[in-house]
Design a protein around this motif. Sequence first.
Motif, PDB file in Angstrom:
ATOM      1  N   SER A 153       0.940  -1.238  -0.252  1.00 61.94           N
ATOM      2  CA  SER A 153       0.004  -0.070   0.172  1.00 61.94           C
ATOM      3  C   SER A 153       0.913   1.270   0.055  1.00 61.94           C
ATOM      4  N   ALA A 154       1.973   1.130   0.855  1.00 57.88           N
ATOM      5  CA  ALA A 154       2.899   2.401   0.802  1.00 57.88           C
ATOM      6  C   ALA A 154       3.527   2.521  -0.701  1.00 57.88           C
ATOM      7  N   GLN A 155       3.845   1.654  -1.287  1.00 60.03           N
ATOM      8  CA  GLN A 155       4.219   1.696  -2.695  1.00 60.03           C
ATOM      9  C   GLN A 155       3.407   2.120  -3.544  1.00 60.03           C
ATOM     10  N   ASP A 156       2.165   1.816  -3.384  1.00 57.40           N
ATOM     11  CA  ASP A 156       1.152   2.195  -4.417  1.00 57.40           C
ATOM     12  C   ASP A 156       0.802   3.763  -4.203  1.00 57.40           C
ATOM     13  N   ALA A 157       0.838   4.064  -2.871  1.00 58.39           N
ATOM     14  CA  ALA A 157       0.724   5.356  -2.588  1.00 58.39           C
ATOM     15  C   ALA A 157       1.658   6.282  -3.139  1.00 58.39           C
ATOM     16  N   LEU A 158       3.162   5.947  -2.800  1.00 59.02           N
ATOM     17  CA  LEU A 158       4.225   6.659  -3.353  1.00 59.02           C
ATOM     18  C   LEU A 158       4.132   6.854  -4.985  1.00 59.02           C
ATOM     19  N   ALA A 159       3.828   5.856  -5.675  1.00 57.39           N
ATOM     20  CA  ALA A 159       3.597   5.850  -6.993  1.00 57.39           C
ATOM     21  C   ALA A 159       2.443   6.867  -7.373  1.00 57.39           C
ATOM     22  N   GLN A 160       1.658   7.301  -6.568  1.00 54.26           N
ATOM     23  CA  GLN A 160       0.667   8.100  -7.131  1.00 54.26           C
ATOM     24  C   GLN A 160       1.209   9.574  -6.829  1.00 54.26           C
ATOM     25  N   ALA A 161       2.233   9.695  -6.128  1.00 56.27           N
ATOM     26  CA  ALA A 161       2.771  11.138  -5.883  1.00 56.27           C
ATOM     27  C   ALA A 161       3.827  11.324  -7.186  1.00 56.27           C
ATOM     28  N   THR A 162       3.131  11.776  -8.136  1.00 47.45           N
ATOM     29  CA  THR A 162       4.154  11.711  -9.494  1.00 47.45           C
ATOM     30  C   THR A 162       5.159  12.923  -9.511  1.00 47.45           C
ATOM     31  N   SER A 163       4.935  13.879  -8.731  1.00 50.25           N
ATOM     32  CA  SER A 163       5.710  15.089  -8.882  1.00 50.25           C
ATOM     33  C   SER A 163       6.956  15.287  -8.233  1.00 50.25           C
TER      34      SER A 163
END
Length: 361
Positions: free
Chosen positions: A330-340
Motif C-alpha cells: 500500500s505504501a508503494q502504491d501511494a508513493l507511485a501516485q505522488a508523481t511530482s
Amino acid sequence: MASPLDVDSLRSRVQAAIDTQLKSQQEVLAPVGPATDILMAAATDLLSGGKRLRAAFFYWGYRALGGVDSDELVRAAAAMEMFQAAALIHDDVMDDSDTRRGAPAVHRRIEVLHRDSGWQGDSARFGAAGAVLTGDLCLTWTDEMYATSGLPEPELARGRALFDAMRTQLMGGQFLDVLEAALGWEGSSTDERVARARHVARVKSARYTVEQPLLIGALCAGADEATAGHLSAYGLALGEAFQLRDDLLGVYGDPQQTGKPAGDDLREGKRTVLIAYALDRLDAAQTERFESVFGRPDLDEAEVATVRETISDTGAVEQVEDLITALARSAQDALAQATSLEPAAREALEDLIGISTARSS
C-alpha cells in the motif's frame, strides 16, 4: 544508491546537530548547578545512537518537493530524533522497562545512581522522577531545534501546525495505550481486538515515526494538498508496518540486535495484533494457560520460549507478516501516485520501505 539514512552523510550530520544542541543546553542549565549533569548525561547517552529514521523521513520529505540539502534542514530533521528520545524515555517509565538500546533505561540508570550513592528516599521513585524530567527536557529541545533550525520562517510556518499536532497526538496515543491495557479485551471479538490494537499502533507509533515527520518536511518545502495526501497514505501504511515489525521483534527479536531482553512484550502483556491473532486460534484450555502467564513480569527464559512457541503454532506470526507485506505494498502504491516528487528522493522513500519493514532491530 547508498542507504537513504546515509546519503549526504545524513546520520553523522544529524548526530552533530544533536550534539550541538546538547552542548548549548548544558550551558543553559549551568546556573542550576551540577545536579542537572545527571539528566544531561542520561539524555546524551540515549541520543548517541539509533537508526535516525524519523530524521530521514523529514529530510527526504523536504527533498522530495525540491528542497535543497543544507545544515539548516538537517537541524530541523534532527528535531524529530529529539522528540523520539522524549517518547522513548517516557514510554520506558510507563512500561517499567529495564533496558533501551542495550543499556539501562533512563529511569533505571538514575535509580541505580540513587541507590549506589546511598541517598535518602525511594530509589525507584527518584529514577522515575528523573526520567520524566529528562523526557520533558527533550520535548522542550524538540521545539527549540525546529524553531531555530535556520530554515526560512515561511517554510517553518507551513509545517508548524502539523509539528505541534504530532507532539500533542503522541501524548494522547501514549495514554490510549495505557488505557487499552487497563480495559483489557474480555468480551471483545477478534476483529474488535485487531482493530483496537491497530488503532493504538497507528496513533502511538506509526504516525510520528513515518507519516508526520515526512509530511512536516514536505509541507515546509511547499507540498500541495494532493501530494501531501499521497505522502500521508504512504506514511500511515509504512508506519503501521514498522510498528507491526516492532511487535514481532518484541516477542521474537534477538536481544543482541534489539537491545532489549527477549520476550519483553510478553512480560509486559502488550496486547498487539500478534496476540489478537494468536488468541483467536487457541481453544478454551489453551487460552487459560496462555493468559495465566501472559503479562507476568517474572517470566523466565524457558517460559518465554513456551509462550513464543504457542503463538507460532497458531499461525499468528504468518498473519502479521502478511499484513506487513500488504501495508508495504500500500505504501508503494501511494508513493507511485505522488508523481511530482524529485527522482532521487522518490528512490530514497522507496528504499525506506524495505529498511522500515525488513529489519532485525
